[in-house]
Scaffold this motif. Structure first.
Motif, PDB file in Angstrom:
ATOM      1  N   GLU A 131       0.835  -1.203   0.000  1.00  0.00           N
ATOM      2  CA  GLU A 131       0.000   0.000   0.000  1.00  0.00           C
ATOM      3  C   GLU A 131       0.871   1.254   0.000  1.00  0.00           C
ATOM      4  O   GLU A 131       0.565   2.238  -0.683  1.00  0.00           O
ATOM      5  N   GLN A 132       1.942   1.208   0.767  1.00  0.00           N
ATOM      6  CA  GLN A 132       2.845   2.364   0.783  1.00  0.00           C
ATOM      7  C   GLN A 132       3.457   2.615  -0.586  1.00  0.00           C
ATOM      8  O   GLN A 132       3.528   3.762  -1.052  1.00  0.00           O
ATOM      9  N   LEU A 133       3.901   1.542  -1.233  1.00  0.00           N
ATOM     10  CA  LEU A 133       4.479   1.700  -2.569  1.00  0.00           C
ATOM     11  C   LEU A 133       3.439   2.214  -3.551  1.00  0.00           C
ATOM     12  O   LEU A 133       3.726   3.067  -4.405  1.00  0.00           O
ATOM     13  N   THR A 134       2.238   1.695  -3.420  1.00  0.00           N
ATOM     14  CA  THR A 134       1.160   2.099  -4.324  1.00  0.00           C
ATOM     15  C   THR A 134       0.847   3.581  -4.174  1.00  0.00           C
ATOM     16  O   THR A 134       0.722   4.311  -5.170  1.00  0.00           O
ATOM     17  N   VAL A 135       0.746   4.004  -2.939  1.00  0.00           N
ATOM     18  CA  VAL A 135       0.434   5.415  -2.682  1.00  0.00           C
ATOM     19  C   VAL A 135       1.599   6.312  -3.079  1.00  0.00           C
ATOM     20  O   VAL A 135       1.430   7.335  -3.748  1.00  0.00           O
ATOM     21  N   THR A 136       2.776   5.895  -2.675  1.00  0.00           N
ATOM     22  CA  THR A 136       3.956   6.730  -2.916  1.00  0.00           C
ATOM     23  C   THR A 136       4.201   6.973  -4.403  1.00  0.00           C
ATOM     24  O   THR A 136       4.466   8.095  -4.830  1.00  0.00           O
ATOM     25  N   PHE A 137       4.103   5.899  -5.182  1.00  0.00           N
ATOM     26  CA  PHE A 137       4.405   6.022  -6.615  1.00  0.00           C
ATOM     27  C   PHE A 137       3.152   6.131  -7.489  1.00  0.00           C
ATOM     28  O   PHE A 137       3.265   6.193  -8.713  1.00  0.00           O
ATOM     29  N   LYS A 138       1.992   6.123  -6.837  1.00  0.00           N
ATOM     30  CA  LYS A 138       0.732   6.160  -7.599  1.00  0.00           C
ATOM     31  C   LYS A 138       0.723   5.038  -8.638  1.00  0.00           C
ATOM     32  O   LYS A 138       0.494   5.261  -9.841  1.00  0.00           O
ATOM     33  N   LEU A 139       0.987   3.845  -8.176  1.00  0.00           N
ATOM     34  CA  LEU A 139       1.034   2.690  -9.077  1.00  0.00           C
ATOM     35  C   LEU A 139      -0.349   2.429  -9.666  1.00  0.00           C
ATOM     36  O   LEU A 139      -1.364   2.512  -8.960  1.00  0.00           O
ATOM     37  N   ASN A 140      -0.366   2.097 -10.952  1.00  0.00           N
ATOM     38  CA  ASN A 140      -1.643   1.674 -11.531  1.00  0.00           C
ATOM     39  C   ASN A 140      -1.861   0.191 -11.231  1.00  0.00           C
ATOM     40  O   ASN A 140      -0.986  -0.473 -10.653  1.00  0.00           O
ATOM     41  N   LYS A 141      -3.004  -0.316 -11.622  1.00  0.00           N
ATOM     42  CA  LYS A 141      -3.363  -1.689 -11.261  1.00  0.00           C
ATOM     43  C   LYS A 141      -2.343  -2.695 -11.783  1.00  0.00           C
ATOM     44  O   LYS A 141      -1.936  -3.626 -11.083  1.00  0.00           O
ATOM     45  N   ASP A 142      -1.925  -2.480 -13.026  1.00  0.00           N
ATOM     46  CA  ASP A 142      -0.972  -3.410 -13.633  1.00  0.00           C
ATOM     47  C   ASP A 142       0.382  -3.361 -12.913  1.00  0.00           C
ATOM     48  O   ASP A 142       0.998  -4.399 -12.634  1.00  0.00           O
ATOM     49  N   GLN A 143       0.818  -2.168 -12.601  1.00  0.00           N
ATOM     50  CA  GLN A 143       2.094  -2.028 -11.903  1.00  0.00           C
ATOM     51  C   GLN A 143       2.018  -2.660 -10.510  1.00  0.00           C
ATOM     52  O   GLN A 143       2.956  -3.315 -10.058  1.00  0.00           O
ATOM     53  N   LYS A 144       0.897  -2.441  -9.862  1.00  0.00           N
ATOM     54  CA  LYS A 144       0.733  -2.985  -8.512  1.00  0.00           C
ATOM     55  C   LYS A 144       0.813  -4.511  -8.542  1.00  0.00           C
ATOM     56  O   LYS A 144       1.452  -5.131  -7.682  1.00  0.00           O
ATOM     57  N   GLN A 145       0.194  -5.098  -9.542  1.00  0.00           N
ATOM     58  CA  GLN A 145       0.248  -6.558  -9.667  1.00  0.00           C
ATOM     59  C   GLN A 145       1.672  -7.038  -9.934  1.00  0.00           C
ATOM     60  O   GLN A 145       2.124  -8.042  -9.391  1.00  0.00           O
ATOM     61  N   LYS A 146       2.374  -6.282 -10.784  1.00  0.00           N
ATOM     62  CA  LYS A 146       3.758  -6.665 -11.093  1.00  0.00           C
ATOM     63  C   LYS A 146       4.641  -6.567  -9.858  1.00  0.00           C
ATOM     64  O   LYS A 146       5.465  -7.452  -9.593  1.00  0.00           O
ATOM     65  N   VAL A 147       4.470  -5.483  -9.135  1.00  0.00           N
ATOM     66  CA  VAL A 147       5.277  -5.290  -7.927  1.00  0.00           C
ATOM     67  C   VAL A 147       4.987  -6.393  -6.915  1.00  0.00           C
ATOM     68  O   VAL A 147       5.905  -6.967  -6.319  1.00  0.00           O
ATOM     69  N   LYS A 148       3.714  -6.709  -6.755  1.00  0.00           N
ATOM     70  CA  LYS A 148       3.346  -7.762  -5.808  1.00  0.00           C
ATOM     71  C   LYS A 148       3.977  -9.098  -6.225  1.00  0.00           C
ATOM     72  O   LYS A 148       4.532  -9.824  -5.394  1.00  0.00           O
ATOM     73  N   ALA A 149       3.913  -9.387  -7.517  1.00  0.00           N
ATOM     74  CA  ALA A 149       4.477 -10.653  -8.004  1.00  0.00           C
ATOM     75  C   ALA A 149       5.987 -10.691  -7.787  1.00  0.00           C
ATOM     76  O   ALA A 149       6.547 -11.717  -7.366  1.00  0.00           O
ATOM     77  N   LEU A 150       6.643  -9.582  -8.056  1.00  0.00           N
ATOM     78  CA  LEU A 150       8.090  -9.514  -7.862  1.00  0.00           C
ATOM     79  C   LEU A 150       8.465  -9.756  -6.404  1.00  0.00           C
ATOM     80  O   LEU A 150       9.405 -10.500  -6.094  1.00  0.00           O
ATOM     81  N   LEU A 151       7.734  -9.118  -5.518  1.00  0.00           N
ATOM     82  CA  LEU A 151       8.072  -9.228  -4.103  1.00  0.00           C
ATOM     83  C   LEU A 151       7.629 -10.564  -3.509  1.00  0.00           C
ATOM     84  O   LEU A 151       8.282 -11.084  -2.600  1.00  0.00           O
ATOM     85  N   ASP A 152       6.542 -11.113  -4.043  1.00  0.00           N
ATOM     86  CA  ASP A 152       6.154 -12.470  -3.630  1.00  0.00           C
ATOM     87  C   ASP A 152       7.262 -13.465  -4.003  1.00  0.00           C
ATOM     88  O   ASP A 152       7.606 -14.362  -3.224  1.00  0.00           O
ATOM     89  N   ASP A 153       7.791 -13.286  -5.184  1.00  0.00           N
ATOM     90  CA  ASP A 153       8.857 -14.171  -5.647  1.00  0.00           C
ATOM     91  C   ASP A 153      10.102 -14.013  -4.774  1.00  0.00           C
ATOM     92  O   ASP A 153      10.737 -15.008  -4.383  1.00  0.00           O
ATOM     93  N   ALA A 154      10.444 -12.775  -4.467  1.00  0.00           N
ATOM     94  CA  ALA A 154      11.610 -12.530  -3.602  1.00  0.00           C
ATOM     95  C   ALA A 154      11.387 -13.146  -2.223  1.00  0.00           C
ATOM     96  O   ALA A 154      12.321 -13.687  -1.610  1.00  0.00           O
ATOM     97  N   GLN A 155      10.160 -13.050  -1.744  1.00  0.00           N
ATOM     98  CA  GLN A 155       9.844 -13.622  -0.433  1.00  0.00           C
ATOM     99  C   GLN A 155      10.116 -15.136  -0.425  1.00  0.00           C
ATOM    100  O   GLN A 155      10.680 -15.665   0.537  1.00  0.00           O
ATOM    101  N   LYS A 156       9.726 -15.796  -1.505  1.00  0.00           N
ATOM    102  CA  LYS A 156       9.982 -17.242  -1.583  1.00  0.00           C
ATOM    103  C   LYS A 156      11.481 -17.530  -1.585  1.00  0.00           C
ATOM    104  O   LYS A 156      11.960 -18.428  -0.910  1.00  0.00           O
ATOM    105  N   ASN A 157      12.197 -16.737  -2.364  1.00  0.00           N
ATOM    106  CA  ASN A 157      13.642 -16.952  -2.445  1.00  0.00           C
ATOM    107  C   ASN A 157      14.359 -16.628  -1.138  1.00  0.00           C
ATOM    108  O   ASN A 157      15.473 -17.090  -0.899  1.00  0.00           O
TER     109      ASN A 157
END
Lengths: 166, 150
Positions: free
Chosen positions: A46-72
């Motif tokens: 939510e902070q990243l979304t608000v800070t950068f005004k992420l659109n829906k597609d960007q938000k999904q990409k960011v979430k996927a990237l960080l989910d992947d990092a979390q697994k690693n």
């Protein structure tokens, strides 16, 4: 495509001025950005979304990237716990300083691995931004400090409370 | 070291110490939380621990600054697709991280030596709590630490 060199320059500038404002207390996760960017009681996404005004597609990409990092991060997270415990055990067991130093080196290796993973994840996130978003120096600074310890917990997308550290 | 760095580090150390040890009626400080984990005696044990932590905060400041700068270099390399060039930076980071963890360990060894047996049994949790303890300056605190990771 965002101008990565510009982003890099922004990072150089922000870190030079950020000093030690690494982390704040509860809700501060990324520390005081000095720009009034931090919003209390927001999860990291939510902070990243608000800070950068992420659109829906960007938000999904960011979430996927960080989910992947979390697994690693899982084996590194375990490694941090194990090696930290090993130091404590060495102290409690009255082991020789040389053995304690080896335990410290083991912990440092895990800390370095976690740092590499965090910085790589941050770079991937920043690369999803468009030119205008990437020009948000305070936002980039927020993200830079936010990722530290981001994957120490079993969930990354929580309200940062300043307690995740290594 | 750059001239400006001295003042940055001096300020960081003083702010770190203040953040660790500030009193008052608000939420407990990290130092207070640490003391609570070990059930330190506020009169006979806590003052010495506070002094040790203060000294450690000062010693940690340049290491923390170095780690911060190395993190910045790492992300810049990743941003510019130069991942292949990160090895020397990671090596330097490992060295700095070992210095920081070594500092935490040294401080904890000194604290541990003053503990009573019942307090020593809490060492693992207390040592986990001070992971990264001296790296931040501004208002760290909040809930308990995950230590070396949860």
């Amino acid at each position: 495509m965002i101008p990565r060199l510009v982003l890099a320059a922004v990072l150089v500038a922000l870190v030079a001025t950020a000093g030690f404002a690494q982390r704040g207390g509860r809700g501060g996760g990324g520390g005081d950005t000095g720009g009034g960017q931090m919003t209390l009681e927001l999860s990291r996404l939510e902070q990243l979304t608000v800070t950068f005004k992420l659109n829906k597609d960007q938000k999904q990409k960011v979430k996927a990237l960080l989910d992947d990092a979390q697994k690693n991060a899982a084996p590194i997270r375990d490694g941090l716990t194990e090696t930290r415990d090993a130091i404590a055990a060495a102290i409690q067991g009255g082991q020789a300083q040389n053995d304690i130093d080896k335990a410290v080196a083991g912990y440092a290796a895990q800390a370095t691995a976690m740092t590499e993973l965090e910085m790589r994840a941050l770079a991937r996130v920043l690369q999803t931004l468009d030119k205008d978003q990437a020009a948000n120096a305070a936002g980039v600074q927020t993200a830079f400090f936010m990722v530290r310890g981001m994957f120490l917990s079993k969930k990354w997308d929580v309200i940062p409370d300043g307690s995740y550290r290594y | 070291m750059r001239a400006t760095s001295f003042w940055t580090l001096a300020l960081a150390a003083s702010v770190t110490l203040a953040a660790l040890a500030q009193g008052g009626g608000g939420p407990s400080t990290p130092l207070q939380e640490f003391a609570g984990k070990l059930n330190l005696d506020p009169k006979t044990q806590l003052p010495a621990v506070q002094q040790l932590f203060g000294e450690a905060a000062r010693d940690a400041a340049p290491i923390a600054q170095e780690m911060l700068e190395l993190r910045q270099k790492l992300v810049n390399l990743e941003l510019t697709n130069r991942s292949a060039e990160t090895k020397p930076i990671l090596d330097a980071y490992a060295t700095a991280a070992a210095k920081m963890a070594g500092l935490e360990t040294r401080v904890f060894q000194q604290v541990y030596a003053t503990l009573k047996p019942a307090q020593q049994s809490k060492a693992r949790e207390a040592f986990a709590f001070i992971a990264g303890f001296f790296q931040a300056s501004g208002g760290r605190g909040g809930r308990g630490s995950r230590g070396g990771g949860e």
